[in-house]
Write a protein that holds these residues in place. Sequence first.
Motif, short mmCIF file in Angstrom:
data_model
loop_
_atom_site.label_atom_id
_atom_site.label_comp_id
_atom_site.label_asym_id
_atom_site.label_seq_id
_atom_site.Cartn_x
_atom_site.Cartn_y
_atom_site.Cartn_z
N UNK A 40 85.73 -27.60 -54.30
CA UNK A 40 84.52 -27.38 -53.52
C UNK A 40 83.57 -28.55 -53.65
N UNK A 41 83.47 -29.14 -54.84
CA UNK A 41 82.60 -30.31 -55.00
C UNK A 41 83.15 -31.49 -54.21
N UNK A 42 84.47 -31.67 -54.24
CA UNK A 42 85.06 -32.76 -53.46
C UNK A 42 84.76 -32.56 -51.97
N UNK A 43 84.87 -31.32 -51.51
CA UNK A 43 84.60 -31.03 -50.09
C UNK A 43 83.14 -31.27 -49.77
N UNK A 44 82.26 -30.89 -50.68
CA UNK A 44 80.82 -31.08 -50.46
C UNK A 44 80.50 -32.58 -50.37
N UNK A 45 81.06 -33.37 -51.28
CA UNK A 45 80.85 -34.82 -51.23
C UNK A 45 81.44 -35.41 -49.95
N UNK A 46 82.60 -34.90 -49.55
CA UNK A 46 83.27 -35.41 -48.35
C UNK A 46 82.45 -35.15 -47.08
N UNK A 47 81.57 -34.17 -47.13
CA UNK A 47 80.72 -33.87 -45.98
C UNK A 47 79.66 -34.95 -45.77
N UNK A 48 79.54 -35.89 -46.70
CA UNK A 48 78.63 -37.01 -46.52
C UNK A 48 77.48 -37.08 -47.49
N UNK A 49 77.48 -36.25 -48.54
CA UNK A 49 76.38 -36.25 -49.49
C UNK A 49 76.41 -37.52 -50.35
N UNK A 50 75.23 -37.94 -50.77
CA UNK A 50 75.12 -39.17 -51.56
C UNK A 50 74.64 -38.94 -52.98
N UNK A 51 74.12 -37.76 -53.31
CA UNK A 51 73.55 -37.54 -54.64
C UNK A 51 73.59 -36.06 -54.98
N UNK A 52 73.30 -35.77 -56.24
CA UNK A 52 73.10 -34.38 -56.66
C UNK A 52 72.24 -34.36 -57.90
N UNK A 53 71.33 -33.38 -57.99
CA UNK A 53 70.45 -33.27 -59.16
C UNK A 53 70.63 -31.92 -59.86
N UNK A 54 71.76 -31.25 -59.62
CA UNK A 54 71.96 -29.91 -60.15
C UNK A 54 72.92 -29.86 -61.34
N UNK A 55 73.39 -31.00 -61.84
CA UNK A 55 74.27 -30.98 -63.01
C UNK A 55 73.51 -30.50 -64.24
N UNK A 56 74.14 -29.62 -64.99
CA UNK A 56 73.52 -29.10 -66.21
C UNK A 56 74.34 -29.38 -67.46
N UNK A 57 75.57 -29.84 -67.30
CA UNK A 57 76.44 -30.16 -68.43
C UNK A 57 77.01 -31.55 -68.25
N UNK A 58 77.44 -32.21 -69.34
CA UNK A 58 78.06 -33.53 -69.20
C UNK A 58 79.28 -33.50 -68.29
#
Length: 542
Positions: A204-222
Motif C-alpha cells: 500500500x505504501x508503494x502504491x501511495x508513493x506511485x500515485x505521485x507523492x513526494x513526502x510523508x510526515x506520519x512515520x512513528x518508528x524507524x
Amino acid sequence: MVRAARGEEPGDLLVRGAQVVQPGTREVFGADVLVAGGRVAALGGAGMNLQAARVIEARGAYLAPGFMDAHIHIESSLLTPAGFAQAVLPRGTTAVVAEPHEVVNVLGAGGLSWMLEAGRTSGLRVWASAPSCVPASEFEEGGARVDAAEVARMLAVPGVLGLAEVMNYPGVLGGDAGVWSILDAGRAAGRRLDGHASGVSGRDLMAYAAAGMHSDHEATTPEEARERLRAGLWLMVREGSAARNLEALLPVLLERPRRAMLVSDDVSVDELLELGHLDRLLRTCVAGGLHPADALALVTCNPAEYWGLHDSGLVAPGYHADLVLLRNLQDFGVLETFVGGAEARPGEVTPPLPGGRVDLGPDWDAATFEPPAHWPVMQVHPDQITTEAGPPGSGDARLVVADRFGRAERAACWTSGTGMHGGTLGLSILHDAHHAAFLGGSDADVRAAGHALQAMGGGAVVVADGEVRASLPLPYAGLMSDLPPQQAAACLNAVTAAARALGCTLPYPVTTLSFLGLSVIPALKLTPRGLLDVNAWRLLEP
C-alpha cells in the motif's frame, strides 16, 4: 549586490567575525558576511576589506541560515500569523510553509488567500501549500468543500508551492475519482505533492508513493521512516504538541539520510513560548549525536530544496539574508534573527475574514448525548494523534462531537486515557472539519460549554457544574486568537489547569482533544455522523 560583492560600493550590513555554519557543505568556518539588497552578497575574511553602512560584531558567535518549518498549520498554534511570528522569530525561525487547511475547512478557499496576506505582514516569510482534502474524507462535512477546479485555482496563487498533505489515502489507493482529480491538478501544475500516510506500509505504501507523492510526515518508528525513504519519499520528522516522533526517529537521522527534514506540524502557543520551536528540535538532535551542521540542514537547505526555494537555506551569495546569530551549537540560543538582512520584527495582525461562527443548532438546549453501549472505547494516547479500540464498557470519559455549522448533527462515544471527570472541556477546534468537541461532563455541562463557545465565536472552555472555569476566545474562524502570544498562552494555560483540576492527565489537553475527530488517522475517530473505524473505513452502526 554584485557591486557590493566586488567592493565597488558598500553593502547594507556586515556581520563581522562570525563562525559561519554552512549545512550544505557540513562546515563551520570563520568569515565576515556582507548583505546588500536583502541578500547575502559576499563571504570573506579581513583581507577582503568588506564595507557596509552598518556593522555588527559577531565576536565568534555562530551565523546560520534562518530556520524553516516545511510543514506547519499556523492555526494550531491558536495564533494569527503575526502572533505566531512574534513567538518564533526570537527562536530563529524565519520562514514557514503553512498548510492552511484548518481555516480553509471553515471558510473555503478565501482562507488560503487570507493566510498568505496575513503572512506577508507578519514579519516571517510565509509560503503555503494548497489544501487537498477539504473535507478530509467523505465521513465529515465542515464549513466548506474544495474540489479539483478550486485546487487548481489555489495552486496558481503566488506563494503557493504545492499540493498539501493528501490525507485521504484510502481514496488514493481505492481510485476515488474526486481524490484523483485533485492529484491530477497537482501534477498538471508541476508542483510538489505532500503525502500523509498514517499507518500505511508494504504494498500500500508503494502504491501511495506511485500515485505521485513526494513526502510523508506520519512515520512513528524507524522501520516506517526507512521504508518511506526507500520508497523515494522525503522524510518529514514531526515533533509537535500532539505527535512527538523525533526521539523515536533520531536513529534514522543519525544515518544522515539525504532527503529528510524536521517539521512541527501542529504546535500550540504555550509550548512555543515554554520549549521553543525548531530550536528545540535542533537541541534534541545535537544532544542525540547529530553533527550541528547536519541538524541545521534539516531546517534550512533540505526544506528549501524540497519546496524549490533555490535562493533560501544557505549563507551564500545571492541567497536571501534570512540569518540567525547563535551563542553556540548546543542549545542554539538566539542572539539575533534577520529576515532579508534586517533585524526581525513581528508585523501587524490582519483583520479576520467574516464567517466561522459557532452554530450548534436550534435544539441545542434540549440535546442529550448518550453513546451507544455496543461501540468500542476510543483509547487516547497522550503524545500521539493515533488512537486504539478498546472493549465496550471500559471507558471513563465521554466524548461528544457536534456539527458547528448549523446542521444539528451530533454523536458521542466513550474514551479512556484522558482522566477527565466532573466537568467538560469544550473546543471549536476539531481537525479537520473543525466541529465542536466536548470531553467529559454531564449533558448540562456539555450544553453550557456549547453556549460559551457560541458566545465567544469559538475557542476553548472548561465548564463544571454549569460554571465557566477558564476560557480562551478564538474569534478568527473559531481557530485563532488575536491576543499577543503571552496573553493567549496564559489563557490556554488556565484552560489546561482547569481541565487538570477535573482529573485530565493529558500533557496538552486542548491539542490532543482537537485530533480525536480526524477521520484519516487510525484507529477510531468521532465525527458528528458517528464513530469511524478508520482501518475498516466505515462508520459503525449507531
